[in-house]
Design a protein around this motif. Sequence first.
Motif, PDB file in Angstrom:
ATOM      1  N   THR A 237    -120.962  53.548  -9.523  1.00 55.34           N
ATOM      2  CA  THR A 237    -121.766  54.990 -10.010  1.00 55.34           C
ATOM      3  C   THR A 237    -120.843  56.036 -10.341  1.00 55.34           C
ATOM      4  N   PRO A 238    -119.822  56.567  -9.543  1.00 56.90           N
ATOM      5  CA  PRO A 238    -118.954  57.534  -9.825  1.00 56.90           C
ATOM      6  C   PRO A 238    -118.355  57.372 -11.541  1.00 56.90           C
ATOM      7  N   PHE A 239    -118.136  56.221 -11.773  1.00 51.52           N
ATOM      8  CA  PHE A 239    -117.495  56.044 -13.007  1.00 51.52           C
ATOM      9  C   PHE A 239    -118.268  55.775 -14.285  1.00 51.52           C
ATOM     10  N   LEU A 240    -119.537  55.522 -14.076  1.00 49.27           N
ATOM     11  CA  LEU A 240    -120.494  55.360 -15.262  1.00 49.27           C
ATOM     12  C   LEU A 240    -120.345  56.400 -16.133  1.00 49.27           C
ATOM     13  N   PRO A 241    -120.203  57.892 -15.873  1.00 48.37           N
ATOM     14  CA  PRO A 241    -119.923  59.101 -16.980  1.00 48.37           C
ATOM     15  C   PRO A 241    -118.931  58.857 -17.647  1.00 48.37           C
ATOM     16  N   ILE A 242    -118.009  58.532 -16.918  1.00 45.82           N
ATOM     17  CA  ILE A 242    -116.546  58.375 -17.551  1.00 45.82           C
ATOM     18  C   ILE A 242    -116.588  57.012 -18.583  1.00 45.82           C
ATOM     19  N   GLN A 243    -117.297  55.995 -18.317  1.00 50.26           N
ATOM     20  CA  GLN A 243    -117.516  54.797 -19.185  1.00 50.26           C
ATOM     21  C   GLN A 243    -118.229  55.163 -20.492  1.00 50.26           C
ATOM     22  N   VAL A 244    -119.274  55.736 -20.046  1.00 51.65           N
ATOM     23  CA  VAL A 244    -120.117  56.391 -21.295  1.00 51.65           C
ATOM     24  C   VAL A 244    -119.439  57.299 -22.233  1.00 51.65           C
ATOM     25  N   GLN A 245    -118.614  58.145 -21.779  1.00 48.76           N
ATOM     26  CA  GLN A 245    -117.694  58.915 -22.434  1.00 48.76           C
ATOM     27  C   GLN A 245    -116.578  58.233 -23.300  1.00 48.76           C
ATOM     28  N   LEU A 246    -116.092  57.232 -22.704  1.00 52.62           N
ATOM     29  CA  LEU A 246    -115.157  56.334 -23.366  1.00 52.62           C
ATOM     30  C   LEU A 246    -115.843  55.592 -24.372  1.00 52.62           C
ATOM     31  N   LEU A 247    -116.976  54.884 -24.217  1.00 57.66           N
ATOM     32  CA  LEU A 247    -117.626  54.249 -25.174  1.00 57.66           C
ATOM     33  C   LEU A 247    -117.954  55.172 -26.216  1.00 57.66           C
ATOM     34  N   ARG A 248    -118.601  56.343 -26.001  1.00 56.83           N
ATOM     35  CA  ARG A 248    -119.083  57.492 -27.128  1.00 56.83           C
ATOM     36  C   ARG A 248    -117.791  57.972 -27.867  1.00 56.83           C
ATOM     37  N   GLY A 249    -116.883  58.171 -27.131  1.00 53.98           N
ATOM     38  CA  GLY A 249    -115.519  58.504 -27.954  1.00 53.98           C
ATOM     39  C   GLY A 249    -115.233  59.881 -27.492  1.00 53.98           C
ATOM     40  N   LYS A 250    -116.194  60.725 -26.983  1.00 57.77           N
ATOM     41  CA  LYS A 250    -116.084  62.283 -26.895  1.00 57.77           C
ATOM     42  C   LYS A 250    -117.041  62.466 -25.560  1.00 57.77           C
ATOM     43  N   VAL A 251    -116.699  63.732 -25.009  1.00 56.47           N
ATOM     44  CA  VAL A 251    -117.460  64.147 -23.968  1.00 56.47           C
ATOM     45  C   VAL A 251    -118.972  64.932 -24.355  1.00 56.47           C
ATOM     46  N   GLU A 252    -118.950  65.634 -25.589  1.00 56.54           N
ATOM     47  CA  GLU A 252    -120.014  66.348 -26.071  1.00 56.54           C
ATOM     48  C   GLU A 252    -121.148  65.128 -26.228  1.00 56.54           C
ATOM     49  N   GLY A 253    -122.321  65.551 -25.594  1.00 51.19           N
ATOM     50  CA  GLY A 253    -123.529  64.721 -25.685  1.00 51.19           C
ATOM     51  C   GLY A 253    -123.518  63.633 -24.735  1.00 51.19           C
ATOM     52  N   ALA A 254    -122.566  63.643 -24.139  1.00 53.51           N
ATOM     53  CA  ALA A 254    -122.193  62.225 -23.335  1.00 53.51           C
ATOM     54  C   ALA A 254    -123.294  62.539 -21.933  1.00 53.51           C
ATOM     55  N   ALA A 255    -123.541  63.640 -21.518  1.00 48.28           N
ATOM     56  CA  ALA A 255    -124.411  63.913 -20.354  1.00 48.28           C
ATOM     57  C   ALA A 255    -125.775  63.542 -20.518  1.00 48.28           C
ATOM     58  N   ALA A 256    -126.200  63.912 -21.731  1.00 47.04           N
ATOM     59  CA  ALA A 256    -127.476  63.513 -22.127  1.00 47.04           C
ATOM     60  C   ALA A 256    -127.809  62.158 -22.181  1.00 47.04           C
ATOM     61  N   ILE A 257    -126.844  61.239 -22.831  1.00 39.82           N
ATOM     62  CA  ILE A 257    -126.772  59.704 -22.874  1.00 39.82           C
ATOM     63  C   ILE A 257    -126.808  59.165 -21.443  1.00 39.82           C
ATOM     64  N   MET A 258    -125.661  59.901 -20.622  1.00 43.96           N
ATOM     65  CA  MET A 258    -125.826  59.277 -19.221  1.00 43.96           C
ATOM     66  C   MET A 258    -126.937  59.533 -18.314  1.00 43.96           C
ATOM     67  N   GLY A 259    -127.670  60.594 -18.735  1.00 38.50           N
ATOM     68  CA  GLY A 259    -129.018  60.916 -17.917  1.00 38.50           C
ATOM     69  C   GLY A 259    -130.146  59.871 -18.373  1.00 38.50           C
ATOM     70  N   ALA A 260    -130.102  59.472 -19.715  1.00 36.84           N
ATOM     71  CA  ALA A 260    -131.037  58.502 -20.184  1.00 36.84           C
ATOM     72  C   ALA A 260    -130.857  57.128 -19.369  1.00 36.84           C
ATOM     73  N   ILE A 261    -129.430  56.771 -19.480  1.00 35.91           N
ATOM     74  CA  ILE A 261    -128.883  55.704 -18.778  1.00 35.91           C
ATOM     75  C   ILE A 261    -129.551  55.579 -17.262  1.00 35.91           C
ATOM     76  N   SER A 262    -129.036  56.594 -16.618  1.00 37.58           N
ATOM     77  CA  SER A 262    -129.389  56.591 -15.182  1.00 37.58           C
ATOM     78  C   SER A 262    -131.100  56.529 -15.042  1.00 37.58           C
ATOM     79  N   GLY A 263    -131.724  57.176 -16.112  1.00 32.28           N
ATOM     80  CA  GLY A 263    -133.318  57.171 -15.808  1.00 32.28           C
ATOM     81  C   GLY A 263    -133.622  55.859 -16.000  1.00 32.28           C
ATOM     82  N   VAL A 264    -133.174  55.228 -16.844  1.00 33.73           N
ATOM     83  CA  VAL A 264    -133.421  53.543 -17.092  1.00 33.73           C
ATOM     84  C   VAL A 264    -133.264  52.715 -15.840  1.00 33.73           C
ATOM     85  N   ILE A 265    -131.964  52.963 -15.457  1.00 30.40           N
ATOM     86  CA  ILE A 265    -131.502  52.287 -14.189  1.00 30.40           C
ATOM     87  C   ILE A 265    -132.274  52.474 -12.804  1.00 30.40           C
TER      88      ILE A 265
END
Length: 400
Positions: A237-265
Amino acid sequence: MEHWQRNLYTVWFTQILSLTGFGFVLPFIPFFLQELGVTDPVELKQWVGWISAVPGISMGIAAPIWGALSDRYGRKLMMLRAMATGTIILAIMSTVHSPMSVLLLRLCQGFFTGTVTAAATLVAAGTPSDKLSSSLGLLASSTFIGYIIGPTIGGLSAEYLGYRVSFLIGSGVMLTSFILVLFLVREPKEGRKQRDKEEGKRGISAFGEAVRALPWQQIAPLLIILFLLRAARSMPTPFLPIQVQLLRGKVEGAAAIMGAISGVIGLVTAISGILLGKLGDRHPRLKLISIFALAASILVLPASVMNSIMGFTVFFVAGSFFAGGLEPLMQSHLTSLTSAENRGTLFGIQTTVGSLGWAISPLIGSVLSIHFSIPSVFVAMSGFLLLASFVARSNYKKRR
Protein backbone atom coordinates in the motif's frame (compact mmCIF):
# COMPACT_ATOMS: atom_id res chain seq x y z
CA MET A 1 -35.97 -3.03 11.76
CA GLU A 2 -34.31 -4.64 14.76
CA HIS A 3 -31.98 -2.73 17.04
CA TRP A 4 -28.82 -4.51 15.86
CA GLN A 5 -29.72 -3.91 12.20
CA ARG A 6 -30.20 -0.18 12.71
CA ASN A 7 -26.84 0.04 14.42
CA LEU A 8 -25.21 -1.98 11.64
CA TYR A 9 -26.47 0.24 8.82
CA THR A 10 -25.76 3.46 10.70
CA VAL A 11 -22.23 2.40 11.61
CA TRP A 12 -21.71 1.14 8.04
CA PHE A 13 -22.57 4.58 6.64
CA THR A 14 -20.52 6.53 9.18
CA GLN A 15 -17.56 4.24 8.50
CA ILE A 16 -17.82 5.08 4.81
CA LEU A 17 -17.56 8.75 5.74
CA SER A 18 -14.74 8.12 8.21
CA LEU A 19 -12.63 6.13 5.78
CA THR A 20 -13.44 8.62 3.02
CA GLY A 21 -11.91 11.29 5.25
CA PHE A 22 -8.73 9.27 5.76
CA GLY A 23 -8.71 8.13 2.12
CA PHE A 24 -8.76 11.74 0.96
CA VAL A 25 -5.11 12.15 1.88
CA LEU A 26 -3.31 9.07 3.25
CA PRO A 27 -2.79 7.28 -0.10
CA PHE A 28 -0.92 10.34 -1.36
CA ILE A 29 1.58 10.69 1.50
CA PRO A 30 4.56 9.79 -0.79
CA PHE A 31 3.59 12.65 -3.11
CA PHE A 32 3.09 15.02 -0.16
CA LEU A 33 6.55 14.12 1.17
CA GLN A 34 8.06 15.11 -2.18
CA GLU A 35 6.27 18.45 -1.89
CA LEU A 36 7.88 18.82 1.55
CA GLY A 37 11.31 18.41 -0.07
CA VAL A 38 12.03 14.68 0.19
CA THR A 39 13.19 14.03 -3.37
CA ASP A 40 16.04 11.52 -2.98
CA PRO A 41 14.60 8.08 -3.98
CA VAL A 42 16.26 6.16 -1.15
CA GLU A 43 15.33 8.76 1.46
CA LEU A 44 11.75 8.82 0.16
CA LYS A 45 11.40 5.03 0.48
CA GLN A 46 12.79 5.18 4.02
CA TRP A 47 10.33 7.90 5.08
CA VAL A 48 7.44 6.11 3.40
CA GLY A 49 8.34 2.90 5.23
CA TRP A 50 8.54 4.51 8.67
CA ILE A 51 5.51 6.79 8.23
CA SER A 52 3.48 3.75 7.17
CA ALA A 53 4.82 1.62 10.04
CA VAL A 54 4.43 3.89 13.06
CA PRO A 55 0.59 3.87 13.17
CA GLY A 56 0.71 0.09 13.37
CA ILE A 57 3.21 0.22 16.23
CA SER A 58 1.20 2.72 18.29
CA MET A 59 -2.13 1.06 17.46
CA GLY A 60 -0.71 -2.29 18.52
CA ILE A 61 0.16 -0.80 21.91
CA ALA A 62 -3.12 1.06 22.37
CA ALA A 63 -5.64 -1.40 20.94
CA PRO A 64 -5.90 -3.78 23.94
CA ILE A 65 -6.41 -0.76 26.20
CA TRP A 66 -9.20 0.66 24.02
CA GLY A 67 -10.71 -2.82 23.68
CA ALA A 68 -10.86 -3.33 27.45
CA LEU A 69 -12.27 0.17 27.94
CA SER A 70 -14.98 -0.56 25.38
CA ASP A 71 -16.01 -3.64 27.40
CA ARG A 72 -16.12 -1.51 30.53
CA TYR A 73 -17.56 1.82 29.36
CA GLY A 74 -19.28 1.05 26.06
CA ARG A 75 -18.63 0.66 22.33
CA LYS A 76 -20.20 3.93 21.21
CA LEU A 77 -17.82 6.00 23.34
CA MET A 78 -14.84 4.33 21.66
CA MET A 79 -16.22 5.16 18.20
CA LEU A 80 -16.67 8.80 19.19
CA ARG A 81 -13.14 8.92 20.60
CA ALA A 82 -11.66 7.50 17.40
CA MET A 83 -13.57 9.84 15.10
CA ALA A 84 -12.96 12.97 17.18
CA THR A 85 -9.20 12.42 17.32
CA GLY A 86 -9.12 11.54 13.60
CA THR A 87 -10.82 14.87 12.82
CA ILE A 88 -8.22 16.79 14.83
CA ILE A 89 -5.19 14.93 13.48
CA LEU A 90 -6.18 15.42 9.82
CA ALA A 91 -6.74 19.12 10.44
CA ILE A 92 -3.32 19.52 12.06
CA MET A 93 -1.67 17.55 9.25
CA SER A 94 -2.69 20.29 6.80
CA THR A 95 -0.27 22.66 8.59
CA VAL A 96 2.93 20.57 8.72
CA HIS A 97 6.18 21.51 6.97
CA SER A 98 8.47 18.53 7.63
CA PRO A 99 8.35 14.75 7.21
CA MET A 100 9.07 14.34 10.93
CA SER A 101 5.83 16.17 11.73
CA VAL A 102 3.95 13.81 9.43
CA LEU A 103 5.54 10.83 11.20
CA LEU A 104 4.60 12.12 14.66
CA LEU A 105 1.00 12.77 13.63
CA ARG A 106 0.77 9.30 12.11
CA LEU A 107 2.06 7.93 15.42
CA CYS A 108 -0.75 9.78 17.22
CA GLN A 109 -3.23 8.55 14.63
CA GLY A 110 -2.40 4.93 15.44
CA PHE A 111 -2.68 5.48 19.17
CA PHE A 112 -5.89 7.52 19.33
CA THR A 113 -8.01 6.61 16.30
CA GLY A 114 -8.84 3.07 15.12
CA THR A 115 -12.35 3.70 13.80
CA VAL A 116 -12.46 0.32 12.01
CA THR A 117 -11.83 -1.66 15.20
CA ALA A 118 -14.22 0.48 17.24
CA ALA A 119 -16.98 0.03 14.65
CA ALA A 120 -16.43 -3.74 14.36
CA THR A 121 -16.51 -4.12 18.15
CA LEU A 122 -19.81 -2.24 18.38
CA VAL A 123 -21.45 -4.24 15.61
CA ALA A 124 -20.15 -7.61 16.87
CA ALA A 125 -21.38 -6.90 20.39
CA GLY A 126 -25.04 -6.77 19.40
CA THR A 127 -25.24 -8.98 16.29
CA PRO A 128 -26.75 -12.50 16.48
CA SER A 129 -24.13 -15.22 16.03
CA ASP A 130 -25.70 -16.59 12.85
CA LYS A 131 -25.45 -13.16 11.24
CA LEU A 132 -21.88 -12.31 12.26
CA SER A 133 -20.07 -13.20 9.03
CA SER A 134 -22.48 -11.35 6.76
CA SER A 135 -22.70 -8.35 9.13
CA LEU A 136 -18.94 -8.00 9.51
CA GLY A 137 -18.56 -8.56 5.76
CA LEU A 138 -20.99 -5.70 5.11
CA LEU A 139 -19.17 -3.53 7.63
CA ALA A 140 -15.83 -4.35 6.00
CA SER A 141 -17.27 -3.15 2.69
CA SER A 142 -17.63 0.32 4.25
CA THR A 143 -13.86 0.48 4.58
CA PHE A 144 -13.36 -0.25 0.92
CA ILE A 145 -16.21 1.98 -0.22
CA GLY A 146 -14.63 4.78 1.79
CA TYR A 147 -11.37 4.05 0.01
CA ILE A 148 -13.21 4.17 -3.31
CA ILE A 149 -14.68 7.60 -2.71
CA GLY A 150 -11.82 9.11 -0.69
CA PRO A 151 -8.84 8.43 -2.97
CA THR A 152 -10.84 8.97 -6.18
CA ILE A 153 -12.05 12.43 -5.18
CA GLY A 154 -8.95 13.07 -3.06
CA GLY A 155 -6.66 12.46 -6.03
CA LEU A 156 -8.48 15.12 -8.05
CA SER A 157 -8.54 17.44 -5.05
CA ALA A 158 -4.78 17.00 -4.54
CA GLU A 159 -4.08 17.74 -8.21
CA TYR A 160 -6.25 20.87 -8.43
CA LEU A 161 -6.52 22.20 -4.85
CA GLY A 162 -3.34 20.90 -3.23
CA TYR A 163 -2.64 18.39 -0.49
CA ARG A 164 -3.23 20.78 2.40
CA VAL A 165 -6.76 21.59 1.29
CA SER A 166 -7.40 17.87 0.88
CA PHE A 167 -6.38 17.29 4.50
CA LEU A 168 -8.93 19.88 5.64
CA ILE A 169 -11.68 18.38 3.50
CA GLY A 170 -10.91 14.95 4.94
CA SER A 171 -11.12 16.39 8.45
CA GLY A 172 -14.54 17.88 7.68
CA VAL A 173 -15.84 14.54 6.38
CA MET A 174 -14.58 12.83 9.53
CA LEU A 175 -16.37 15.42 11.68
CA THR A 176 -19.63 14.60 9.90
CA SER A 177 -19.28 10.92 10.80
CA PHE A 178 -18.65 11.88 14.45
CA ILE A 179 -21.91 13.86 14.57
CA LEU A 180 -23.93 11.03 13.03
CA VAL A 181 -22.59 8.46 15.51
CA LEU A 182 -23.28 10.84 18.40
CA PHE A 183 -26.96 11.19 17.56
CA LEU A 184 -27.94 7.98 15.75
CA VAL A 185 -25.99 5.03 17.19
CA ARG A 186 -27.29 3.26 20.31
CA GLU A 187 -25.09 1.33 22.70
CA PRO A 188 -25.62 -2.43 22.20
CA LYS A 189 -26.84 -3.88 25.50
CA GLU A 190 -25.70 -7.38 24.62
CA GLY A 191 -22.01 -6.58 24.66
CA ARG A 192 -21.63 -4.26 27.63
CA LYS A 193 -20.62 -5.61 31.01
CA GLN A 194 -22.59 -4.43 34.00
CA ARG A 195 -19.85 -3.84 36.54
CA ASP A 196 -20.33 -2.71 40.11
CA LYS A 197 -18.15 -0.07 41.76
CA GLU A 198 -15.86 -2.62 43.39
CA GLU A 199 -15.18 -4.37 40.07
CA GLY A 200 -14.65 -1.04 38.35
CA LYS A 201 -11.78 -0.30 40.71
CA ARG A 202 -9.87 -3.43 39.79
CA GLY A 203 -8.50 -1.87 36.61
CA ILE A 204 -5.58 -3.88 35.27
CA SER A 205 -6.55 -7.03 37.15
CA ALA A 206 -9.99 -6.97 35.51
CA PHE A 207 -8.34 -6.59 32.13
CA GLY A 208 -6.09 -9.53 32.93
CA GLU A 209 -9.10 -11.64 33.81
CA ALA A 210 -10.79 -10.73 30.52
CA VAL A 211 -7.65 -11.75 28.60
CA ARG A 212 -7.40 -15.07 30.47
CA ALA A 213 -11.08 -15.76 29.77
CA LEU A 214 -10.45 -15.87 26.03
CA PRO A 215 -10.23 -19.36 24.41
CA TRP A 216 -6.53 -19.10 23.61
CA GLN A 217 -6.09 -22.67 22.41
CA GLN A 218 -8.57 -21.98 19.63
CA ILE A 219 -7.72 -18.39 18.77
CA ALA A 220 -3.90 -18.40 18.92
CA PRO A 221 -3.39 -20.13 15.52
CA LEU A 222 -6.03 -17.88 14.00
CA LEU A 223 -4.17 -14.78 15.18
CA ILE A 224 -1.10 -16.02 13.31
CA ILE A 225 -3.16 -16.22 10.13
CA LEU A 226 -4.53 -12.74 10.79
CA PHE A 227 -0.98 -11.41 11.18
CA LEU A 228 0.05 -12.91 7.84
CA LEU A 229 -3.02 -11.56 6.05
CA ARG A 230 -2.56 -8.05 7.44
CA ALA A 231 1.15 -8.06 6.59
CA ALA A 232 0.39 -9.19 3.04
CA ARG A 233 -2.30 -6.59 2.43
CA SER A 234 -0.38 -3.74 4.10
CA MET A 235 2.98 -4.33 2.46
CA PRO A 236 2.36 -2.83 -1.01
CA THR A 237 0.00 0.00 0.00
CA PRO A 238 2.62 2.67 0.88
CA PHE A 239 4.58 1.91 -2.28
CA LEU A 240 1.69 1.91 -4.75
CA PRO A 241 2.01 5.67 -5.40
CA ILE A 242 5.74 5.29 -6.10
CA GLN A 243 5.05 2.36 -8.46
CA VAL A 244 2.46 4.45 -10.32
CA GLN A 245 4.92 7.33 -10.53
CA LEU A 246 7.63 5.02 -11.90
CA LEU A 247 5.32 3.47 -14.50
CA ARG A 248 4.07 6.92 -15.51
CA GLY A 249 7.57 8.39 -15.62
CA LYS A 250 6.75 11.59 -13.70
CA VAL A 251 4.95 12.77 -10.58
CA GLU A 252 2.61 15.17 -12.38
CA GLY A 253 -0.81 13.59 -12.75
CA ALA A 254 0.21 10.55 -10.68
CA ALA A 255 -2.11 11.50 -7.77
CA ALA A 256 -5.20 11.43 -9.98
CA ILE A 257 -4.20 8.05 -11.48
CA MET A 258 -3.37 6.69 -8.04
CA GLY A 259 -6.77 7.84 -6.78
CA ALA A 260 -8.53 6.07 -9.64
CA ILE A 261 -6.60 2.83 -9.04
CA SER A 262 -7.35 3.00 -5.31
CA GLY A 263 -11.00 3.52 -6.12
CA VAL A 264 -11.11 0.40 -8.30
CA ILE A 265 -9.28 -1.62 -5.65
CA GLY A 266 -11.75 -0.38 -3.05
CA LEU A 267 -14.69 -1.38 -5.24
CA VAL A 268 -13.56 -4.96 -5.85
CA THR A 269 -12.53 -5.51 -2.24
CA ALA A 270 -15.91 -4.17 -1.06
CA ILE A 271 -17.68 -6.66 -3.31
CA SER A 272 -15.37 -9.41 -2.09
CA GLY A 273 -16.06 -8.56 1.56
CA ILE A 274 -19.81 -8.88 1.05
CA LEU A 275 -19.65 -12.07 -1.02
CA LEU A 276 -17.19 -13.87 1.25
CA GLY A 277 -19.13 -12.73 4.29
CA LYS A 278 -22.25 -14.47 2.97
CA LEU A 279 -20.25 -17.57 2.07
CA GLY A 280 -18.78 -17.59 5.57
CA ASP A 281 -22.26 -17.98 7.07
CA ARG A 282 -22.75 -21.23 5.11
CA HIS A 283 -19.29 -22.79 4.63
CA PRO A 284 -16.19 -23.42 6.80
CA ARG A 285 -14.43 -20.09 7.10
CA LEU A 286 -10.88 -21.46 7.37
CA LYS A 287 -11.38 -23.45 4.18
CA LEU A 288 -12.57 -20.31 2.36
CA ILE A 289 -9.60 -18.31 3.68
CA SER A 290 -7.18 -20.98 2.44
CA ILE A 291 -8.71 -21.05 -1.06
CA PHE A 292 -9.02 -17.30 -1.54
CA ALA A 293 -5.59 -16.49 -0.07
CA LEU A 294 -4.04 -18.93 -2.54
CA ALA A 295 -5.93 -17.35 -5.46
CA ALA A 296 -4.82 -13.87 -4.36
CA SER A 297 -1.20 -15.02 -4.08
CA ILE A 298 -1.22 -16.40 -7.62
CA LEU A 299 -2.86 -13.31 -9.17
CA VAL A 300 -0.71 -10.68 -7.42
CA LEU A 301 2.58 -12.20 -8.59
CA PRO A 302 2.33 -11.14 -12.29
CA ALA A 303 1.75 -7.54 -11.19
CA SER A 304 5.40 -7.40 -10.15
CA VAL A 305 6.62 -7.80 -13.75
CA MET A 306 4.13 -5.56 -15.55
CA ASN A 307 5.70 -2.48 -17.18
CA SER A 308 2.47 -0.60 -17.89
CA ILE A 309 -0.06 0.96 -15.53
CA MET A 310 -2.91 -0.94 -17.16
CA GLY A 311 -1.23 -4.37 -16.92
CA PHE A 312 -0.16 -3.75 -13.34
CA THR A 313 -3.64 -2.58 -12.35
CA VAL A 314 -5.43 -5.58 -13.88
CA PHE A 315 -3.43 -8.18 -11.94
CA PHE A 316 -3.21 -6.23 -8.69
CA VAL A 317 -6.95 -5.51 -8.71
CA ALA A 318 -7.71 -9.18 -9.43
CA GLY A 319 -5.54 -10.23 -6.48
CA SER A 320 -7.19 -7.58 -4.31
CA PHE A 321 -10.60 -9.06 -5.07
CA PHE A 322 -9.67 -12.45 -3.63
CA ALA A 323 -7.78 -10.90 -0.70
CA GLY A 324 -10.51 -8.38 0.14
CA GLY A 325 -12.83 -10.61 2.16
CA LEU A 326 -10.19 -12.56 4.07
CA GLU A 327 -9.92 -10.38 7.16
CA PRO A 328 -13.72 -10.10 7.69
CA LEU A 329 -13.92 -13.90 7.48
CA MET A 330 -11.15 -14.29 10.03
CA GLN A 331 -12.69 -11.61 12.24
CA SER A 332 -16.11 -13.28 12.26
CA HIS A 333 -14.53 -16.68 12.95
CA LEU A 334 -12.61 -15.33 15.93
CA THR A 335 -15.69 -13.49 17.20
CA SER A 336 -17.82 -16.63 17.05
CA LEU A 337 -15.40 -18.32 19.47
CA THR A 338 -15.73 -15.57 22.11
CA SER A 339 -18.54 -14.55 24.46
CA ALA A 340 -20.22 -11.21 23.70
CA GLU A 341 -19.02 -9.55 26.90
CA ASN A 342 -15.33 -10.19 26.07
CA ARG A 343 -15.42 -9.21 22.39
CA GLY A 344 -13.99 -5.76 23.03
CA THR A 345 -10.94 -7.37 24.63
CA LEU A 346 -10.71 -9.84 21.74
CA PHE A 347 -10.94 -7.06 19.15
CA GLY A 348 -8.25 -5.14 20.98
CA ILE A 349 -5.92 -8.14 20.82
CA GLN A 350 -6.86 -8.76 17.19
CA THR A 351 -5.99 -5.17 16.41
CA THR A 352 -2.64 -5.50 18.17
CA VAL A 353 -1.78 -8.59 16.12
CA GLY A 354 -2.99 -6.97 12.89
CA SER A 355 -1.13 -3.78 13.76
CA LEU A 356 2.11 -5.71 14.15
CA GLY A 357 1.62 -6.96 10.61
CA TRP A 358 0.77 -3.42 9.52
CA ALA A 359 3.90 -2.07 11.25
CA ILE A 360 6.38 -4.70 10.09
CA SER A 361 5.31 -5.03 6.46
CA PRO A 362 6.10 -1.44 5.35
CA LEU A 363 9.54 -1.74 6.91
CA ILE A 364 10.11 -4.99 5.01
CA GLY A 365 8.80 -3.27 1.88
CA SER A 366 11.13 -0.34 2.43
CA VAL A 367 14.18 -2.60 2.71
CA LEU A 368 13.15 -4.62 -0.36
CA SER A 369 12.44 -1.52 -2.45
CA ILE A 370 15.79 0.04 -1.56
CA HIS A 371 17.98 -3.04 -2.02
CA PHE A 372 16.06 -4.61 -4.90
CA SER A 373 13.12 -2.73 -6.45
CA ILE A 374 9.54 -1.66 -5.88
CA PRO A 375 8.20 -4.74 -7.77
CA SER A 376 9.92 -7.00 -5.22
CA VAL A 377 7.40 -5.70 -2.66
CA PHE A 378 4.59 -7.34 -4.64
CA VAL A 379 6.52 -10.61 -4.78
CA ALA A 380 6.78 -10.52 -0.99
CA MET A 381 3.05 -9.82 -0.72
CA SER A 382 2.37 -12.95 -2.79
CA GLY A 383 4.61 -14.97 -0.48
CA PHE A 384 2.81 -13.83 2.67
CA LEU A 385 -0.57 -14.70 1.14
CA LEU A 386 0.72 -18.14 0.18
CA LEU A 387 1.94 -18.75 3.73
CA ALA A 388 -1.41 -17.60 5.16
CA SER A 389 -3.19 -20.03 2.84
CA PHE A 390 -0.98 -22.90 4.00
CA VAL A 391 -1.49 -22.15 7.72
CA ALA A 392 -5.27 -21.78 7.26
CA ARG A 393 -5.48 -25.08 5.41
CA SER A 394 -3.40 -26.85 8.06
CA ASN A 395 -5.64 -25.55 10.86
CA TYR A 396 -8.79 -26.45 8.95
CA LYS A 397 -7.62 -30.05 8.51
CA LYS A 398 -6.63 -30.24 12.18
CA ARG A 399 -10.10 -29.15 13.35
CA ARG A 400 -12.17 -31.33 11.02
